[in-house]
Design a protein around this motif. Structure first.
Motif, mmCIF file in Angstrom:
data_model
loop_
_atom_site.group_PDB
_atom_site.id
_atom_site.type_symbol
_atom_site.label_atom_id
_atom_site.label_comp_id
_atom_site.label_asym_id
_atom_site.label_seq_id
_atom_site.Cartn_x
_atom_site.Cartn_y
_atom_site.Cartn_z
ATOM 1 N N ARG A 1 2.746 22.542 7.304
ATOM 2 C CA ARG A 1 3.451 21.670 8.403
ATOM 3 C C ARG A 1 4.709 21.023 7.942
ATOM 4 O O ARG A 1 5.020 20.943 6.837
ATOM 5 N N GLU A 2 5.901 21.390 8.750
ATOM 6 C CA GLU A 2 7.231 20.882 8.351
ATOM 7 C C GLU A 2 7.595 19.596 9.098
ATOM 8 O O GLU A 2 7.278 19.282 10.470
ATOM 9 N N ASN A 3 8.482 18.806 8.610
ATOM 10 C CA ASN A 3 8.923 17.622 9.085
ATOM 11 C C ASN A 3 10.270 17.265 8.785
ATOM 12 O O ASN A 3 10.799 17.632 7.567
ATOM 13 N N TYR A 4 11.249 16.924 9.721
ATOM 14 C CA TYR A 4 12.799 16.534 9.312
ATOM 15 C C TYR A 4 12.419 14.843 9.656
ATOM 16 O O TYR A 4 12.149 14.398 10.920
ATOM 17 N N PHE A 5 12.913 14.032 8.649
ATOM 18 C CA PHE A 5 12.448 12.617 8.761
ATOM 19 C C PHE A 5 13.538 11.711 7.829
ATOM 20 O O PHE A 5 14.326 12.266 7.087
ATOM 21 N N VAL A 6 13.331 10.654 8.061
ATOM 22 C CA VAL A 6 14.249 9.613 7.214
ATOM 23 C C VAL A 6 13.353 8.832 6.546
ATOM 24 O O VAL A 6 12.173 8.305 7.034
ATOM 25 N N ARG A 7 13.492 8.580 5.212
ATOM 26 C CA ARG A 7 12.758 7.787 4.364
ATOM 27 C C ARG A 7 13.540 6.527 4.039
ATOM 28 O O ARG A 7 14.573 6.589 3.410
ATOM 29 N N TYR A 8 12.846 5.219 4.175
ATOM 30 C CA TYR A 8 13.362 3.855 3.837
ATOM 31 C C TYR A 8 12.496 3.317 3.194
ATOM 32 O O TYR A 8 11.282 3.172 3.206
ATOM 33 N N CYS A 9 13.104 2.737 1.851
ATOM 34 C CA CYS A 9 12.708 1.965 0.631
ATOM 35 C C CYS A 9 13.062 0.444 0.970
ATOM 36 O O CYS A 9 14.254 0.237 1.113
ATOM 37 N N LYS A 10 12.214 -0.538 0.898
ATOM 38 C CA LYS A 10 12.499 -2.089 0.820
ATOM 39 C C LYS A 10 11.586 -2.926 0.356
ATOM 40 O O LYS A 10 10.398 -2.600 0.161
ATOM 41 N N GLN A 11 12.033 -3.754 -0.441
ATOM 42 C CA GLN A 11 11.074 -5.078 -1.345
ATOM 43 C C GLN A 11 11.196 -6.317 -0.317
ATOM 44 O O GLN A 11 12.395 -6.436 0.171
#
Length: 717
Positions: A370-380
């Motif tokens: 399975r392939e994905n094109y995505f945005v990854r967001y990190c937050k505290q």
């Protein structure tokens, strides 16, 4: 007698910039009339009697130009030494037949010219950067002015975040500005409609059946594995504000998905599993990335666990694409960071935002990746909880039909005492899984193949492995390892062995392997690769063969049988019936079977007694592995002494054992066993691959499979 006025020789320094620049250009072309204006020409100096009118003195100066040779020599010397001393100037004057003052002023003028050129280039760069910032600010202002209010449908009040304030943030410390900008958008737009653009058709995130599902329904063929990873490009500048909004909304959705109970999540009667209510989901999150396209089915799962790792170390693993792919090598067959939109606050990943592609796999050639094109967001968040969320960007690839898209998925990480962390993981995807082989379909439908339970179980097991690697203790049953450096080298070599095995056992074709068609056996996938100048692999042509089949035996019993050295000669053809002796064992988890072993094969043939076997076995509730590779005794001794394991050539083989997803009578179930071998068939990388080599590998894997099935049938398990 009249002396040359040295004040004239310094006129260049006091000229206006324009005059100086023109004169220097002429001077550098060798026009000595500029030098004469600087007082560096040799001229006849008449007495006061011979020259009653000093104003006519300049007209009678002799003008001449530097020769091309003189200019070239001074240019060459300038590159090496722009500030010659008196001795060097005198030496040049003798060689070039010029006065020392001419040499001095030529170098002075040359330095001034270089400084001006540098200032011009610097000014041009600053102007370009200023234009770019002005353009970016106009885009953000336009985006804010066109956002609409959820309640009334009218325009939002730009005054909530003024353009001047946005401009000041951009001009101030960049890292801090990035997180402030994202947080500001979060405060204003979470739960509100997404951006639209007045110029041309909008790339709406609310993708409906009309533009996505219809394409999916009309597609008669699947895209080949790796197409996305090879063709995707980074987002445009116009896409970035929309990506930021999508990431912020996805973060809000992830938190609610992780913390909500019924009616969003429905528990089974025995509370052993829970399922997502799709009706309630679309009622709770009506916008997001739009309705489910035709042809795709939903998979949603949630799992939690307490793992032995500091919360900040977990965040770093998730945000570093290489560490993430290594830790989850059994799930992530390939991952690439396309563009980093924000690095977060200096010192941690709070506010980090990056566009990525990834390919996910099950350790079997019978399950498509399975392939994905995505945005990854990190937050505290304010309570100290960290969250990392992924969400697909399929709307940015309107010409590509995806077989899998990722709704907000990821994890919440909470710090708990003694260096542990609590992790709540959510997996939510929409996928076309029609190409999955029938024997693996129940496993995929159960969520144990790609769901949150597998991610959490893998993370828990890998955290235990990392903790073991960081410990300086030597195994209690002291064998061949006597130092902590030797232990770390052996662990590192085993880690590389496992990663190499995972790249060749799944259905991914994004790696260096080439799949061979018509290799002889329909149920065996054979791939080849040429190894050259790679210290981690033996040089030559390597064949990798893998096949999967079902066994009517629980996975734990299959695992125990295959890892038992006393029963190894029942299936391992390469051991030639010799006895296996375990020389060393390193525990890498609380489960007994989670360990790294060094085995010696004692055969009748003394020439084969120089071979050892490095083996790693691991098991969790979603599956298990047994991976091994033959290693030379001499090379292994270097590793045990703390040597660099990256230069040890290995070809891993082994097994992946997964539950079949079906519960049989009495609670028992069968196993899905994948057998994979990597074999060097020719030590010359330029040799031609023979059909005989392919047939040999096919026979080897077929014979091993028959031996394992025979052991099951004879109740040796």
């Amino acid at each position: 007698m009249y002396q040359p006025n040295l004040f004239e020789s310094h006129q260049l320094v006091d000229m206006s910039h324009k005059t100086a620049e023109n004169d220097m250009e002429r001077m550098m072309r060798g026009e000595d009339e500029f030098e004469s204006k600087s007082g560096t020409d040799i001229m006849e100096a008449p007495s006061g009697d011979d020259d009653p009118d000093p104003t006519q003195r300049a007209k009678r100066k002799r003008y001449h130009r530097h020769t091309q040779h003189q200019i070239q020599e001074m240019e060459s010397f300038f590159k090496e030494c722009p500030h010659p001393d008196d001795k060097q100037r005198k030496e040049l004057s003798r060689e070039l037949r010029l006065e020392p003052l001419q040499i001095k002023f030529w170098f002075q003028n040359k330095r001034t010219q270089m400084k001006m050129q540098h200032e011009r280039l610097e000014n041009t760069a600053l102007r370009n950067e200023n234009d770019k910032l002005r353009s970016d600010n106009m885009k953000y202002r336009e985006a804010l002015s066109n956002a609409s209010c959820l309640n009334c449908g009218g325009p939002t009040a730009v005054g909530e975040m003024s353009f001047d304030e946005q401009h000041l943030r951009i001009e101030n410390a960049r890292l801090r500005e990035e997180i402030d900008r994202i947080s500001g958008i979060a405060a204003k737009y979470v739960g509100k409609p997404l951006l639209t653009y007045p110029n041309g058709p909008a790339r709406s995130i609310n993708i409906g059946v009309s533009n996505f599902g219809l394409q999916s329904a009309l597609v008669g063929d699947f895209y080949g594995p790796g197409d996305l990873l090879r063709s995707v490009s980074g987002p445009t500048e116009a896409d970035k504000p929309m990506i930021i909004e999508l990431a912020v909304a996805a973060m809000e959705e992830l938190i609610r998905m992780a913390q909500s109970g019924e009616p969003l999540w429905l528990s089974s009667p025995d509370n052993s599993t829970e399922a997502l209510s799709e009706e309630e989901y679309f009622r709770t999150f009506p916008r997001g990335i739009g309705p489910k396209p035709l042809g795709l089915k939903s998979e949603a799962s949630r799992e939690s666990a307490v793992v032995i790792m500091n919360h900040m170390n977990l965040v770093e693993i998730l945000m570093d694409v290489n560490q993430w792919a290594n830790v989850f090598s059994g799930i992530v067959s390939r991952a690439v960071t396309i563009e980093v939109l924000s690095t977060g606050v200096a010192g941690n990943y709070n506010g980090a935002l990056q566009v990525m592609t990834a390919e996910y796999q099950v350790p079997s050639p019978l399950v498509p990746t399975r392939e994905n094109y995505f945005v990854r967001y990190c937050k505290q968040h304010t309570d100290g909880t960290w969250a990392v969320v992924d969400v697909s960007l399929d709307n940015l690839r309107p010409s590509t039909v995806s077989r899998c898209r990722r709704r907000p998925s990821g994890c919440l990480i909470q710090e708990v005492p003694n260096g542990y962390s609590k992790v709540i993981w959510v997996e939510h995807v929409e996928v076309d899984d029609r190409a999955v082989h029938s024997i693996y379909r129940p496993l995929v439908n159960s969520g144990l193949a790609f769901g949150a339970k597998r991610w959490v179980a893998t993370l828990d097991r890998q955290c235990e492995r990392i903790a073991s690697a960081m410990a300086n203790t030597i195994p209690a049953d002291v064998g061949v390892i006597t130092t902590s450096d030797g232990k770390k080298s052996m662990l590192k070599l085993a880690e590389r062995m496992v990663m190499s095995f995972c790249t060749g056992v799944g259905a991914s074709t994004a790696h260096a392997w080439t799949t061979l068609s018509g290799s002889g056996a329909d149920d065996v996938r054979v791939m080849t690769r040429k190894s050259m100048d790679d210290p981690g692999r033996p040089p030559g042509i390597v064949l990798s063969a893998a096949t999967s089949f079902w066994l009517p035996v629980p996975p734990k019993r299959v695992f125990d049988f295959l890892r038992n050295e006393n029963s190894r000669n029942e299936w391992d053809i390469l051991s030639n019936g010799g006895m296996i002796q375990e020389m060393e064992r390193i525990a890498i988890g609380r489960e007994t079977g989670n360990c790294i072993s060094l085995l010696r094969v004692n055969t009748v043939n003394r020439n084969q007694n120089n071979m050892l076997i490095l083996q790693e076995s691991c098991i969790d509730q979603t599956g298990s592995y047994i991976i091994y590779s033959p290693v030379d005794v001499v090379v292994m001794n270097l590793v045990l002494g703390g040597g660099d394991p990256d230069f040890v050539p290995i070809l891993p083989s082994g097994f992946s054992i997964l539950p079949d997803g079906l519960n049989g009578e009495g609670g028992s179930s069968g196993s899905l066993l994948t057998v994979a071998f990597q074999i060097l068939v020719d030590s010359s990388p330029n040799a031609k691959l023979s059909l005989g080599s392919v047939a040999t590998v096919n026979n080897l894997i077929t014979c091993s499979v028959e031996r394992i099935k025979g052991a099951v049938a004879s109740e040796n398990l």
